[in-house]
Design a protein around this motif. Structure first.
Motif, mmCIF file in Angstrom:
data_model
loop_
_atom_site.group_PDB
_atom_site.id
_atom_site.type_symbol
_atom_site.label_atom_id
_atom_site.label_comp_id
_atom_site.label_asym_id
_atom_site.label_seq_id
_atom_site.Cartn_x
_atom_site.Cartn_y
_atom_site.Cartn_z
ATOM 1 N N LYS A 173 0.830 -1.197 0.000
ATOM 2 C CA LYS A 173 0.000 0.000 0.000
ATOM 3 C C LYS A 173 0.870 1.253 0.000
ATOM 4 O O LYS A 173 2.042 1.222 0.392
ATOM 5 N N GLY A 174 0.261 2.343 -0.429
ATOM 6 C CA GLY A 174 0.857 3.657 -0.295
ATOM 7 C C GLY A 174 2.262 3.759 -0.860
ATOM 8 O O GLY A 174 2.532 3.413 -2.014
ATOM 9 N N GLN A 175 3.171 4.237 -0.041
ATOM 10 C CA GLN A 175 4.519 4.545 -0.505
ATOM 11 C C GLN A 175 5.320 3.301 -0.866
ATOM 12 O O GLN A 175 6.197 3.359 -1.738
ATOM 13 N N LEU A 176 5.049 2.153 -0.220
ATOM 14 C CA LEU A 176 5.745 0.918 -0.607
ATOM 15 C C LEU A 176 5.263 0.428 -1.966
ATOM 16 O O LEU A 176 6.054 -0.094 -2.764
ATOM 17 N N SER A 414 12.170 3.968 9.590
ATOM 18 C CA SER A 414 11.933 4.552 8.269
ATOM 19 C C SER A 414 12.850 3.914 7.227
ATOM 20 O O SER A 414 13.800 3.197 7.562
ATOM 21 N N VAL A 415 12.569 4.168 5.958
ATOM 22 C CA VAL A 415 13.371 3.641 4.842
ATOM 23 C C VAL A 415 13.741 4.801 3.935
ATOM 24 O O VAL A 415 12.864 5.511 3.418
ATOM 25 N N THR A 416 15.026 5.008 3.735
ATOM 26 C CA THR A 416 15.511 6.054 2.834
ATOM 27 C C THR A 416 15.390 5.584 1.388
ATOM 28 O O THR A 416 15.637 4.412 1.080
ATOM 29 N N ILE A 417 14.999 6.476 0.491
ATOM 30 C CA ILE A 417 14.866 6.134 -0.924
ATOM 31 C C ILE A 417 16.235 6.221 -1.596
ATOM 32 O O ILE A 417 16.927 7.244 -1.475
ATOM 33 N N PRO A 418 16.685 5.169 -2.298
ATOM 34 C CA PRO A 418 17.962 5.246 -3.017
ATOM 35 C C PRO A 418 17.945 6.379 -4.042
ATOM 36 O O PRO A 418 16.899 6.681 -4.631
ATOM 37 N N GLU A 419 19.085 6.982 -4.246
ATOM 38 C CA GLU A 419 19.175 8.139 -5.145
ATOM 39 C C GLU A 419 18.677 7.818 -6.547
ATOM 40 O O GLU A 419 18.027 8.655 -7.191
ATOM 41 N N ALA A 420 18.948 6.623 -7.040
ATOM 42 C CA ALA A 420 18.536 6.261 -8.405
ATOM 43 C C ALA A 420 17.026 6.256 -8.576
ATOM 44 O O ALA A 420 16.521 6.387 -9.702
ATOM 45 N N PRO A 423 13.885 10.166 -8.922
ATOM 46 C CA PRO A 423 13.069 10.749 -10.010
ATOM 47 C C PRO A 423 11.703 10.079 -10.174
ATOM 48 O O PRO A 423 10.825 10.644 -10.827
ATOM 49 N N TYR A 424 11.533 8.890 -9.597
ATOM 50 C CA TYR A 424 10.281 8.149 -9.755
ATOM 51 C C TYR A 424 9.356 8.266 -8.533
ATOM 52 O O TYR A 424 8.271 7.707 -8.524
ATOM 53 N N MET A 425 9.798 8.961 -7.505
ATOM 54 C CA MET A 425 9.066 8.957 -6.233
ATOM 55 C C MET A 425 8.366 10.270 -5.921
ATOM 56 O O MET A 425 7.908 10.483 -4.798
ATOM 57 N N GLY A 426 8.263 11.170 -6.901
ATOM 58 C CA GLY A 426 7.473 12.372 -6.702
ATOM 59 C C GLY A 426 7.964 13.270 -5.580
ATOM 60 O O GLY A 426 7.147 13.868 -4.871
ATOM 61 N N GLY A 427 9.270 13.342 -5.390
ATOM 62 C CA GLY A 427 9.828 14.195 -4.351
ATOM 63 C C GLY A 427 10.008 13.531 -3.012
ATOM 64 O O GLY A 427 10.614 14.112 -2.097
ATOM 65 N N LEU A 428 9.506 12.318 -2.839
ATOM 66 C CA LEU A 428 9.646 11.598 -1.580
ATOM 67 C C LEU A 428 11.088 11.095 -1.418
ATOM 68 O O LEU A 428 11.637 10.484 -2.332
ATOM 69 N N THR A 429 11.691 11.353 -0.268
ATOM 70 C CA THR A 429 13.057 10.917 -0.017
ATOM 71 C C THR A 429 13.151 9.851 1.076
ATOM 72 O O THR A 429 14.182 9.203 1.218
#
Length: 434
Positions: A173-176, A414-420, A423-429
């Motif tokens: 769900k959601g961010q995952l 929490s889980v940090t978003i990999p840099e690669a 661009p696909y996460m809509g600004g979510l880091t």
């Protein structure tokens, strides 16, 4: 499927190959002797049919000569002979089909012959590390497995998935859910824009002959899901390798069309027969999962170089994501049925404190091409040759999600978003519990 001519000429080589794959000496010899006996019986029967056809043609000409010479008695005798030969040929053609079918059935369950440089071993303990990439950090005591993290975030739901479909399913769900989608999109963009693969959206339901072409049938039928389709059935694809490789079935390609490289992001469906009790927690072994597949169709001379290239393309996904991994050469006892050589890429999972497979890249020679009747016309050669096929995960999306969650987890859950993937996460880091 192996070439019967090669088997006749190299029986000892096939016996050795079967022994490397785990058969006993007696079992391997018996298997090869049975194949050769079936082939000899078929060839002898075909020879008799050819002789009968030649005699029928000759007798037909003799009838004309007898009638021109006014020898009606001889003509009638010859007509009777021709009628008997016709009956023999009709019955014999049916018998030929039976012999062909029996030989093909015996060949269909014989695995491919490993290359000479493949390490010999009984199981995964015989696999050899080819290279290790990335640093594995000491495991802090707060590190958790992916399902613990996902459930704590409220974004990974196994209980509701079980209500819908039973075990080995997951609701994201959601961010995952967005993170999994981002992973698949990132992989497709990498392989199509930088690695030269053509994106394909194939059917997810295929015929039995298509599953036979990439050697899922008949040996691995229990691993598949099927749905009724008229008087027949269609199988849900266990991997996009199946439809992508079969795009060239029953075709003759021009040499200029090779290499043909294709990729697809699809759901995959596997019954996981024989996996009872293995990886029952979490998302590692699911009935339904997403995977980016890589398939190459090449000529014989290019196959080994293409295998290394494909492996590097899959490795690049993990490098861009910053995930530690190691690449293994599978031994003969752990290698897939249709492969001549396989590289497994294993990603580091700190939650499990071990490496787990995330990609498997195999070169199959002409094994699948013979089952599909897929050929090409070599330059400056008469006739055609079978293409050589390769397939690999580029990579399994669900397992990549697991690896990102576990390698990029923080002590606060929490889980940090990999840099690669930014661009696909809509600004979510960062993914955090709400």
């Amino acid at each position: 499927m192996l070439d019967t001519k090669w088997i006749r000429e190299n029986p000892e080589a096939l016996i050795e190959a079967l022994m490397k794959r785990g058969q006993s000496t007696d079992a391997a010899k018996s298997t090869v002797e049975d194949l050769i006996a079936r082939d000899e019986a078929r060839r002898a029967h075909v020879s008799k049919l050819q002789e009968a056809q030649e005699r029928r043609n000759a007798a037909s000409k003799e009838i004309g000569n007898a009638m021109r010479n006014g020898d009606s008695a001889l003509a009638e005798k010859l007509k009777t002979e021709v009628a008997e030969i016709k009956g023999f040929i009709q019955d014999g053609e049916g018998r030929e089909r039976e012999l062909d079918k029996a030989l093909d059935a015996a060949l269909a369950v014989i695995p491919n012959v490993p290359f000479e440089d493949v390490p010999v071993g009984r199981d995964e303990t015989g696999n050899v590390v080819l290279r290790t990439v990335g640093k594995v950090l000491p495991r802090p005591n707060w590190v958790k497995e992916h399902f613990e993290i996902g459930e704590a975030l409220g974004l990974m739901d196994f209980e509701r998935a079980a209500k819908l479909s039973g075990s080995r399913f997951t609701v994201l769900k959601g961010q995952l859910a967005r993170l999994e989608r981002a992973l698949g999109q990132f992989m497709l963009d990498l392989h199509t824009s930088e690695h030269g693969y053509m994106e394909v959206q194939p059917p997810l339901l295929v015929r039995d002959e298509v599953l036979f072409g990439t050697n899922q049938l008949p040996k691995f039928e229990e691993d598949l899901f099927f749905v009724p389709h008229g008087d027949s059935r269609l199988g849900l694809i266990p991997t996009a390798e199946v439809p992508l490789t079969n795009l060239v079935r029953e075709e003759i390609l021009a040499n200029e069309q090779l290499p043909l490289r294709m990729t697809a992001l699809t759901p995959c469906f596997r019954s996981e027969a024989g996996s009872a009790g293995r990886d029952t927690r979490g998302m590692l072994r699911q009935h339904q999962f997403y995977k980016v597949e890589l398939v190459s169709i090449v000529d014989a001379e290019s196959a080994l170089a293409e295998h290394d290239r494909m492996t590097e393309c899959a490795e690049e996904v993990l490098k861009r994501l910053g995930l530690p991994f190691r690449t293994m050469v599978l031994c003969t006892g752990d290698m897939g049925f249709g492969a001549r050589k396989t590289h497994d890429i294993e990603v580091w999972l700190p939650g499990q404190n071990t490496y787990r497979e995330i990609s498997s890249c195999s070169v199959c020679g002409d094994f699948q091409a013979r089952r599909m009747d897929a050929r090409y016309r070599p330059k400056e050669e008469k006739g055609t040759r079978f293409v050589h096929t390769l397939n690999g995960s580029g990579v399994a999306v669900g397992r990549a999600l697991i690896a990102v969650i576990e390698n990029y987890q923080n002590e606060d859950g929490s889980v940090t978003i990999p840099e690669a993937l930014l661009p696909y996460m809509g600004g979510l880091t960062k993914i955090e519990a709400k």
